[in-house]
Design an enzyme around this catalytic site. Structure first.
Site, mmCIF file in Angstrom:
data_model
loop_
_atom_site.group_PDB
_atom_site.id
_atom_site.type_symbol
_atom_site.label_atom_id
_atom_site.label_comp_id
_atom_site.label_asym_id
_atom_site.label_seq_id
_atom_site.Cartn_x
_atom_site.Cartn_y
_atom_site.Cartn_z
ATOM 1 N N ALA A 1 39.096 -28.573 -10.747
ATOM 2 C CA ALA A 1 40.428 -28.414 -11.330
ATOM 3 C C ALA A 1 40.329 -27.852 -12.752
ATOM 4 C CB ALA A 1 41.128 -29.767 -11.350
ATOM 5 N N LYS B 1 34.256 -22.988 -6.336
ATOM 6 C CA LYS B 1 35.597 -22.383 -6.429
ATOM 7 C C LYS B 1 36.312 -23.129 -7.570
ATOM 8 C CE LYS B 1 39.966 -21.402 -5.644
ATOM 9 N NZ LYS B 1 40.432 -21.957 -6.934
ATOM 10 N N GLY C 1 39.435 -21.817 -1.407
ATOM 11 C CA GLY C 1 39.162 -23.232 -1.125
ATOM 12 C C GLY C 1 39.339 -23.501 0.358
ATOM 13 N N GLY D 1 41.015 -32.663 -7.653
ATOM 14 C CA GLY D 1 42.321 -32.064 -7.933
ATOM 15 C C GLY D 1 43.434 -32.959 -7.422
ATOM 16 N N GLU E 1 37.958 -36.473 -4.977
ATOM 17 C CA GLU E 1 38.301 -37.184 -6.214
ATOM 18 C C GLU E 1 39.653 -36.636 -6.633
ATOM 19 O OE1 GLU E 1 39.152 -37.907 -9.648
ATOM 20 O OE2 GLU E 1 37.518 -36.638 -10.333
ATOM 21 N N CYS F 1 42.520 -36.958 -14.923
ATOM 22 C CA CYS F 1 42.859 -37.765 -13.748
ATOM 23 C C CYS F 1 42.803 -39.248 -14.109
ATOM 24 C CB CYS F 1 41.960 -37.424 -12.563
ATOM 25 S SG CYS F 1 40.251 -37.586 -12.936
ATOM 26 N N THR F 2 42.146 -39.571 -15.242
ATOM 27 C CA THR F 2 42.038 -40.965 -15.685
ATOM 28 C C THR F 2 43.072 -41.324 -16.761
ATOM 29 O OG1 THR F 2 40.402 -40.156 -17.249
ATOM 30 C CG2 THR F 2 39.548 -41.195 -15.250
ATOM 31 N N GLU G 1 52.016 -39.042 -9.594
ATOM 32 C CA GLU G 1 51.259 -38.657 -10.780
ATOM 33 C C GLU G 1 51.925 -37.448 -11.438
ATOM 34 O OE1 GLU G 1 47.567 -36.511 -10.082
ATOM 35 O OE2 GLU G 1 46.561 -37.674 -11.645
ATOM 36 N N GLY H 1 37.782 -41.736 -20.046
ATOM 37 C CA GLY H 1 36.537 -41.639 -20.825
ATOM 38 C C GLY H 1 35.360 -42.347 -20.185
ATOM 39 N N ALA H 2 35.246 -42.277 -18.853
ATOM 40 C CA ALA H 2 34.114 -42.921 -18.161
ATOM 41 C C ALA H 2 32.795 -42.237 -18.505
ATOM 42 C CB ALA H 2 34.347 -42.864 -16.662
HETATM 43 C C1 UN1 Z 1 38.934 -35.816 -14.514
HETATM 44 O O1 UN1 Z 1 39.949 -35.939 -15.204
HETATM 45 O O2 UN1 Z 1 38.957 -35.153 -13.441
HETATM 46 O O3 UN1 Z 1 36.647 -40.466 -17.318
HETATM 47 C C2 UN1 Z 1 37.598 -36.334 -14.905
HETATM 48 C C3 UN1 Z 1 37.051 -39.452 -17.897
HETATM 49 C C4 UN1 Z 1 36.171 -38.233 -17.899
HETATM 50 C C5 UN1 Z 1 36.244 -37.512 -16.594
HETATM 51 C C6 UN1 Z 1 37.631 -37.210 -16.129
HETATM 52 N N1 UN1 Z 1 34.798 -38.637 -18.144
HETATM 53 O O4 UN1 Z 1 38.137 -39.425 -18.485
#
Ligand code: UN1
Length: 513
Positions: A162, A187, A227, A243, A265, A299-300, A399, A462-463
């Site tokens: 993404a 892609k 894709g 995505g 994911e 995504c987080t 979302e 922020g993982a």
């Molecule tokens: C994402 O937004 O697809 O944990 C990944 C986090 C980042 C990775 C995000 N290390 O916010």
């Protein structure tokens, strides 16, 4: 940073304003269609890139198959050496690539550099892992028999990524896929093609220096149809897609129809629970970064806060003050906290979501809008919003990829907050702010958060790369990056070896002839 300065960094990456080659970094395209990349920072067109035609797609697959035949024979620790060199090259190009990420995607320069750091970290992780692709051994029920498991490469791994993490998510997938003996076909998002091209050029140079086929790392540029080609192609053993849930469902359906493997994911609807036992200072820092960092396009990203009614007024007051301090502007100016959304379409969608949220009954605490005037000419800059809402509103269940934070009050025990947090279709990240052991342990227990990521006294985003990254329910169930996520990139084989002079059958079966 001036545009001339930015151009210097682009040219260090081998990116000119009219790029024509994509596959393998050289001219390989027969169709005339092109993709233009615009920066949301200032609206400038950064470059134009040729799209992959269906004819060149087939050639890419063939080259990738040939490359795999060679690559899989190289011992895994030697493949690790190549990934180490890639990590070294990324260290050299960190500043240039970080600037390109910030300029093409619009995230802050610090976050752009942080993203390249994630790439470097996953390379280091993969190098170590290249000596640890362990399988189990088991005791056979038959005398003088040995049983064990081993892992083999899958073949071609397709990666769909993404715009919001235009380089790191590819690196999570490729670094692992490569040490496992696979070749990759990427892609990237059509919104960030130059970031992808820059990465492709860096790895192409490393492969070239080692006399390895460049097709170990392939790139497809163009729209969603590419894709779809990957998802339907039986020659692509695994499709790893990051995505939206909508895209993931379409990929999953196509891959499943041919009984291929997919790793998904997808979207999150991440919540932070703030209990009366929270350290509010800590909660606020994690919360503001989680909600407005990357302009709410992770995504987080923290999309909901579930706050105990006894501290609601205090949290709302402090949060409003914190939002008033936020500086919004060019992400290349490090004084700014928040940059633009990816494009004007995203900004317009944000505004229509705010209207819809109000229609469904949400109350604005801080109102969001599209910013205009000097520095905001791209019309992609927005101010973040905070709305008080009910978890069951349809809009809260979806979302919105923008800096819109919903406050959902809860009363009574923490169980009630956990029930609200889990009551959405998505299951990526979650967090609890509390210094009460009973609350935090319950949150982490089987009765607690149903997400792939559950944090205590840390925000939802922020993982670190060392943990397995991904989520449950509509987030897709896949795990990328750390821990034993590498197993998704290999096929498992169980081997039983008889070194006796008899042929005893399992389960004690006698079969005499
Ligand atoms: C994402 O937004 O697809 O944990 C990944 C986090 C980042 C990775 C995000 N290390 O916010």
């Amino acid at each position: 940073m001036t545009y001339t300065q930015i151009q210097k960094h682009l040219s260090n990456l081998g990116i000119s304003d009219s790029e024509h080659g994509t596959a393998f970094g050289s001219s390989f395209i027969s169709e005339k269609t092109t993709l233009s990349s615009f920066s949301p920072v200032d609206g400038n067109q950064i470059g134009t890139i040729s799209c992959t035609s269906s004819e060149s797609y087939d050639q890419i697959i063939q080259k990738a198959q040939e490359a795999h035949i060679q690559w899989r024979t190289i011992p895994a620790p030697k493949r690790g050496d190549i990934v180490r060199e890639f990590g070294m090259a990324l260290r050299e190009k960190k500043q240039d690539l970080g600037i390109l990420v910030a300029y093409e995607m619009g995230k802050s320069l610090q976050e752009g550099l942080g993203e390249v750091q994630e790439m470097i970290d996953i390379c280091d992780f993969a190098v170590g892992l290249s000596r640890q692709l362990h399988g189990f051994t088991m005791h056979s029920e038959r005398p003088q028999h040995r049983m064990y498991e081993q892992y083999h490469p899958l073949g071609i791994v397709g990666i769909i990524s993404a715009f919001n993490f235009p380089v790191a998510v590819w690196a999570w997938n490729t670094a692992l896929a490569w040490i496992c003996g696979n070749v990759t076909i990427w892609k990237p998002s059509e919104k960030t093609p130059l970031c992808a091209l820059a990465c492709q050029k860096i790895i192409a140079q490393v492969l070239d220096n080692n006399n390895l086929p460049k097709a170990i790392s392939c790139l497809l540029t163009g729209g969603a149809e590419l894709g779809k080609l990957l998802a339907n192609d039986t020659r692509v053993a695994l499709v790893s897609a990051t995505g939206s849930t909508r895209m993931g469902k379409s990929v999953a359906t196509s891959v499943a129809a041919r009984l291929g493997k997919s790793l998904l994911e997808l979207g999150g609807n991440n919540a932070m629970i703030i209990t009366p036992h929270a350290n509010l200072q800590l909660a606020l820092t994690g919360l503001v970064f989680g909600a407005v960092g990357t302009a709410g396009q992770r995504c987080t990203t923290t999309r909901r806060i579930i706050v105990h009614e006894s501290i609601l007024d205090d949290v709302v007051h402090k949060l409003t003050l914190a939002y008033q301090q936020l500086k919004i502007g060019s992400p290349l100016n490090e004084k700014n906290h928040m940059g633009p959304l990816i494009d004007t379409e995203a900004a317009n969608h944000y505004i229509s979501t705010l209207t819809e949220a109000k229609k469904q009954g949400a109350t604005p605490i801080v109102e969001g809008k599209i910013l205009t005037g000097k520095g905001y000419e791209s019309r992609c800059y927005v101010s973040p919003a905070i709305y008080v809402a009910k978890n069951e509103f349809p809009i809260v269940q979806t979302e919105t990829f923008a800096p819109l934070l919903y406050i959902i009050p809860y009363s009574g025990d923490v169980d009630n907050a956990i029930a609200i947090q889990n009551n959405v279709p998505q299951g990526l990240s979650s967090s609890i702010m509390s210094e009460n052991l009973r609350e935090t342990e319950l949150f982490l227990s089987a009765l607690g958060s149903d997400c792939g990521i559950a944090n205590v006294n840390i925000g939802t985003s922020g993982a670190e790369i060392g943990g397995a990254f991904g989520g449950e329910k509509e987030t897709g169930g896949g795990r990328e990056s750390g821990s034993d996520a590498w197993k998704a990139y290999m096929r498992r084989q169980t081997n039983t070896i008889n070194y006796s002079t008899e042929l005893p059958l399992a389960q004690g079966i006698k079969f005499n002839i």
